[in-house]
Design a protein around this motif. Structure first.
Motif, mmCIF file in Angstrom:
data_model
loop_
_atom_site.group_PDB
_atom_site.id
_atom_site.type_symbol
_atom_site.label_atom_id
_atom_site.label_comp_id
_atom_site.label_asym_id
_atom_site.label_seq_id
_atom_site.Cartn_x
_atom_site.Cartn_y
_atom_site.Cartn_z
ATOM 1 N N GLU A 191 0.832 -1.206 0.000
ATOM 2 C CA GLU A 191 0.000 0.000 0.000
ATOM 3 C C GLU A 191 0.867 1.257 0.000
ATOM 4 O OE1 GLU A 191 -3.870 -1.713 2.499
ATOM 5 O OE2 GLU A 191 -2.234 -0.740 3.557
ATOM 6 N N TYR A 192 1.921 1.225 0.780
ATOM 7 C CA TYR A 192 2.848 2.354 0.901
ATOM 8 C C TYR A 192 3.471 2.681 -0.456
ATOM 9 C CZ TYR A 192 7.043 4.748 2.842
ATOM 10 O OH TYR A 192 8.054 5.627 3.150
ATOM 11 N N LEU A 193 3.987 1.671 -1.140
ATOM 12 C CA LEU A 193 4.598 1.887 -2.455
ATOM 13 C C LEU A 193 3.561 2.353 -3.472
ATOM 14 C CD1 LEU A 193 7.074 -1.129 -2.739
ATOM 15 C CD2 LEU A 193 7.671 1.281 -2.520
ATOM 16 N N PHE A 194 2.400 1.733 -3.465
ATOM 17 C CA PHE A 194 1.373 2.088 -4.440
ATOM 18 C C PHE A 194 0.940 3.548 -4.283
ATOM 19 C CE2 PHE A 194 -3.171 2.589 -5.484
ATOM 20 C CZ PHE A 194 -3.090 2.386 -6.866
ATOM 21 N N LEU A 239 2.376 6.073 -2.740
ATOM 22 C CA LEU A 239 3.415 7.099 -2.854
ATOM 23 C C LEU A 239 4.031 7.182 -4.245
ATOM 24 C CD1 LEU A 239 3.018 7.271 0.176
ATOM 25 C CD2 LEU A 239 5.498 7.349 0.459
ATOM 26 N N THR A 240 3.913 6.103 -5.044
ATOM 27 C CA THR A 240 4.603 6.121 -6.335
ATOM 28 C C THR A 240 3.719 5.828 -7.546
ATOM 29 O OG1 THR A 240 5.232 3.761 -6.325
ATOM 30 C CG2 THR A 240 6.689 5.286 -5.155
ATOM 31 N N GLU A 241 2.584 5.168 -7.346
ATOM 32 C CA GLU A 241 1.782 4.753 -8.490
ATOM 33 C C GLU A 241 0.413 5.412 -8.591
ATOM 34 O OE1 GLU A 241 1.648 0.473 -9.298
ATOM 35 O OE2 GLU A 241 3.263 0.218 -7.836
ATOM 36 N N ASP A 242 -0.135 5.801 -7.467
ATOM 37 C CA ASP A 242 -1.525 6.276 -7.421
ATOM 38 C C ASP A 242 -1.604 7.762 -7.796
ATOM 39 O OD1 ASP A 242 -4.124 6.834 -6.925
ATOM 40 O OD2 ASP A 242 -4.099 6.364 -4.789
ATOM 41 N N PRO A 243 -2.002 8.086 -9.027
ATOM 42 C CA PRO A 243 -2.048 9.502 -9.434
ATOM 43 C C PRO A 243 -3.151 10.278 -8.724
ATOM 44 C CG PRO A 243 -2.993 8.111 -11.153
ATOM 45 C CD PRO A 243 -2.443 7.188 -10.107
ATOM 46 N N THR A 244 -4.210 9.582 -8.305
ATOM 47 C CA THR A 244 -5.348 10.265 -7.683
ATOM 48 C C THR A 244 -4.957 10.851 -6.324
ATOM 49 O OG1 THR A 244 -6.787 8.644 -8.755
ATOM 50 C CG2 THR A 244 -7.772 10.034 -7.077
ATOM 51 N N ALA A 279 11.812 3.481 -10.895
ATOM 52 C CA ALA A 279 10.372 3.707 -10.781
ATOM 53 C C ALA A 279 9.760 2.856 -9.673
ATOM 54 C CB ALA A 279 9.695 3.387 -12.109
ATOM 55 N N GLY A 280 8.824 3.459 -8.950
ATOM 56 C CA GLY A 280 8.084 2.714 -7.934
ATOM 57 C C GLY A 280 8.811 2.516 -6.632
ATOM 58 N N SER A 281 9.956 3.200 -6.448
ATOM 59 C CA SER A 281 10.746 3.027 -5.217
ATOM 60 C C SER A 281 10.641 4.250 -4.320
ATOM 61 C CB SER A 281 12.210 2.761 -5.554
ATOM 62 O OG SER A 281 12.365 1.481 -6.119
ATOM 63 N N VAL A 282 10.874 4.034 -3.021
ATOM 64 C CA VAL A 282 10.838 5.105 -2.024
ATOM 65 C C VAL A 282 12.157 5.138 -1.270
ATOM 66 C CG1 VAL A 282 9.722 5.972 0.075
ATOM 67 C CG2 VAL A 282 8.329 4.944 -1.724
ATOM 68 N N VAL A 283 12.742 6.325 -1.174
ATOM 69 C CA VAL A 283 13.940 6.542 -0.359
ATOM 70 C C VAL A 283 13.574 7.576 0.700
ATOM 71 C CG1 VAL A 283 16.327 7.372 -0.313
ATOM 72 C CG2 VAL A 283 15.513 6.040 -2.274
ATOM 73 N N GLU A 284 13.755 7.239 1.971
ATOM 74 C CA GLU A 284 13.431 8.180 3.046
ATOM 75 C C GLU A 284 14.525 8.177 4.105
ATOM 76 O OE1 GLU A 284 9.951 7.128 5.306
ATOM 77 O OE2 GLU A 284 10.908 5.328 6.107
ATOM 78 N N TYR A 285 14.804 9.370 4.666
ATOM 79 C CA TYR A 285 15.744 9.524 5.771
ATOM 80 C C TYR A 285 17.068 8.798 5.495
ATOM 81 C CZ TYR A 285 11.449 11.017 8.082
ATOM 82 O OH TYR A 285 10.269 11.658 8.401
ATOM 83 N N SER A 333 5.075 4.657 -13.111
ATOM 84 C CA SER A 333 5.023 5.195 -11.756
ATOM 85 C C SER A 333 6.216 6.119 -11.552
ATOM 86 C CB SER A 333 5.044 4.056 -10.733
ATOM 87 O OG SER A 333 6.186 3.249 -10.923
ATOM 88 N N VAL A 334 6.242 6.812 -10.405
ATOM 89 C CA VAL A 334 7.345 7.719 -10.108
ATOM 90 C C VAL A 334 8.152 7.169 -8.940
ATOM 91 C CG1 VAL A 334 6.013 9.708 -10.892
ATOM 92 C CG2 VAL A 334 6.003 9.100 -8.470
ATOM 93 N N ALA A 335 9.364 7.702 -8.797
ATOM 94 C CA ALA A 335 10.147 7.416 -7.602
ATOM 95 C C ALA A 335 9.822 8.491 -6.570
ATOM 96 C CB ALA A 335 11.627 7.408 -7.938
ATOM 97 N N CYS A 336 10.018 8.180 -5.316
ATOM 98 C CA CYS A 336 9.693 9.112 -4.236
ATOM 99 C C CYS A 336 10.895 9.233 -3.302
ATOM 100 C CB CYS A 336 8.467 8.606 -3.479
ATOM 101 S SG CYS A 336 8.038 9.615 -2.055
ATOM 102 N N VAL A 337 11.338 10.464 -3.069
ATOM 103 C CA VAL A 337 12.489 10.721 -2.189
ATOM 104 C C VAL A 337 12.053 11.715 -1.120
ATOM 105 C CG1 VAL A 337 14.856 11.574 -2.041
ATOM 106 C CG2 VAL A 337 14.113 10.318 -4.081
#
Length: 591
Positions: free
Chosen positions: A363-366, A368-373, A414-420, A397-401
């Motif tokens: 859910e977190y990946l979807f 933050l990176t795939e759900d345009p709505t 694409a579809g990845s999250v990098v945090e802290y 999808s987009v990447a999220c930093v």
């Protein structure tokens, strides 16, 4: 009218509803942003903000983070923020947490509590399905919006920013890992001014209804005509079957004049609810009669099923959805039922609303990176409060930093999250991966669909570092009854025993922390404790890569191995927050 034309009209109406929802949400975020770091006037914000915690360790962690947020002026000022831990012993569920939180408030404020408007956020638990939230708490999960970065706590407070002004004294109960968006007509307000319980209700498909609470509204109500409607509820169903929804009259038919509801048939599902002061006082008196609680109580299923004229005592013996079946559960449920029976259940239908759950890695990946709505509705960014001019390998999808420092040569797929995190020269993050709290050296590569999260720990009176790594698809909660059955546990799609062999660990050395009758990836002692963050990340990357090759690695030799469970029990919160503060200062310098 043809089915194609009908479908096009429904899509057009949904688009219109989404735009209204987006404007409404941005307005709430703007209003909250204006109150961040400022003293709020009496009556314009909550009188008390309360978080629940699963134990004393989590309470301390939450209080420390709230203190830092207040120092950085990320929250409204002049309001008490409380964190209350569940009592030690058996699990008591979010219903039990609610009762004990009320007890703490009564001890602190006494009769003055009868004049307060309280928001109570259920934030206890170890987030086994979203492990990057395990150490610091799901209520502190970052979202890519706001500056400084918003976490779930700010999002919850922002989305409910209009509630306190139109609420009589009482308690608003909500969860830490969901987001409810809604719009109402210009000039209207959501008012919590009735006796008993008042719940927010969202139009949902019948499939969603099977995993949520469903409201059976008074018959003859013409629902779904306007954005918001007040009504009363005959009965509350907890995770009902589709057949039961039809039999009880919970299923509604969409009105032709309604733009915001797309499904021809739908049900109203639950999220957040309010109870007035006298109702919370009644529940508190019940706790005094039965404490200590020795079973899990559900703040939704066990409280709300007792309400409405159609409520019957039958649900108290239904334990189909109960995780742990304690002998005292039925007795406690029946006491709750008789205490609450006859209490009104008012419902506010939010016909243009959406409910998002962010409690698992998928859910977190979807979201933050795939759900345009959701991205449009909340204004989520691909890069939020970060130093990042890197190459983002964008597909559908987009990447999220978030809150990170990345060298310009870094590639985040694409579809990845990098945090802290801090990523050096030529680092690559594969598709659909999560990198949290890590320090990656030049040239290192995180494989696709990999979860990596670094923690600082206190062991043997010294500070160490543990980087846990799993596949995004790994099930950390799946367990076997003994270490001898560890071959049934899958790590990156392979047997855990087979992986251990690649790490140079004989089968008999594979051990588990905590309850040995429930062996899982959560409590498997497979992660090395290293002297510094850099070597911890490097060693875990070797572990991830080893099962895919043919050679045996020696990196784990002579290192103490711990589980994620054990690392969390011994976490050094101050060191983890110190690393985040360093990133914060680096980002401010660059900006």
């Amino acid at each position: 009218m043809s089915s194609i034309v009908s479908k096009e009209i429904s899509l057009s109406m949904a688009e219109h509803g989404n735009k209204i929802l987006q404007r409404s949400t941005r307005k709430k975020l703007k209003k909250f942003h204006e109150r961040r770091g400022k003293e709020v006037k009496s009556g314009e914000f909550w009188d008390l903000v309360v978080l629940t915690a699963v134990d004393e360790h989590q309470r301390v962690a939450y209080e420390l983070q709230i203190k830092e947020k207040l120092c950085r002026k990320e929250l409204p000022l002049g309001v008490p923020y409380h964190v209350f831990a569940d009592p030690p012993g058996c699990k008591i569920g979010n219903g039990g947490s609610t009762l004990y939180a009320l007890q703490h408030l009564e001890k602190i404020y006494g009769k003055a509590l009868s004049s307060f408007r309280v928001i109570l956020i259920h934030a206890g638990g170890f987030s086994q399905r979203l492990p990057n939230a395990s150490a610091l708490g799901k209520i502190f999960t970052a979202l890519p919006c706001g500056e400084p970065l918003y976490q779930m706590l700010e999002i919850k407070l922002a989305l409910y920013v209009d509630f306190p002004v139109h609420m009589k004294p009482g308690v608003l109960v909500t969860c830490a890992d969901d987001i409810e968006l809604y719009s109402i007509a210009e000039g209207e307000s959501i008012k919590f001014n009735r006796s008993g319980f008042t719940a927010l209700a969202h139009p949902s498909s019948l499939t969603i209804g099977t995993t949520h609470g469903v409201f059976v509204l008074d018959s003859g109500e013409n629902c779904g005509v306007s954005e918001m409607e007040y009504t009363s509820c005959q009965q509350f169903l907890h995770k009902p079957s589709v057949d039961k929804m039809y039999k009880t009259g919970a299923v509604r038919k969409r009105q032709d004049s309604c733009e915001s509801i797309c499904d021809a048939e739908f049900v109203y599902t639950d999220s957040t609810y309010y109870m007035d002061y006298s109702t919370s006082e009644s529940l508190l008196n019940m706790l005094k009669e039965v404490e200590p609680l020795t079973c899990e109580v559900d703040a939704y299923g066990d409280f709300l099923q007792a309400l409405g004229p159609g409520a019957t005592v039958e649900y108290t013996t239904n334990i189909a959805n109960v995780t742990k079946k304690e002998s005292s559960l039925v007795d406690i449920r029946q006491k709750i039922f008789h205490r609450l029976k006859g209490t009104p259940l008012n419902v506010i239908l939010l016909n243009n609303s959406k409910f998002y759950h962010i409690g698992t890695t998928e859910e977190y990946l979807f979201h933050l990176t795939e759900d345009p709505t959701l991205r449009e509705e909340l204004g989520l960014l691909p890069v939020a409060f970060s130093v990042c001019d890197c190459k983002k390998d964008l597909g559908s999808s987009v990447a999220c930093v978030m809150h990170s420092v990345l060298h310009p040569s870094v590639v985040v797929s694409a579809g990845s999250v990098v945090e802290y995190s801090k990523l050096s020269t030529d680092v690559t993050v594969g598709e659909r991966s999560i990198v949290s709290g890590c320090l990656l050296d030049a040239g290192q590569s995180v494989p696709c669909q990999t979860f990596m999260h670094s923690l600082s720990v206190n062991l043997n009176k010294s500070i160490g570092f543990v980087t846990v790594a799993f596949s995004i698809k790994d099930n950390l909660k799946h367990s076997v009854s003994s270490p001898a059955q560890a071959t049934a546990l899958k790590y990156f799609g392979k047997s855990l025993v087979e992986c251990a062999a690649r790490w140079g660990l004989p089968p008999e050395s594979l051990c588990f922390s905590g309850d040995k009758s429930a062996c899982s990836l959560w409590n498997a002692c497979i992660f090395p404790v290293c002297p510094d963050l850099r070597s911890s990340v490097s060693t875990s990357l070797q572990m991830v890569e080893a099962p895919q090759g043919s050679s045996v690695i020696t990196a784990l030799k002579d290192l103490r191995l711990v589980s994620l469970q054990e690392a969390l029990q011994n976490k050094n919160l101050e060191e983890m927050l110190r690393f985040r503060r360093g990133l914060y200062e680096d980002i401010l310098k660059e900006k």
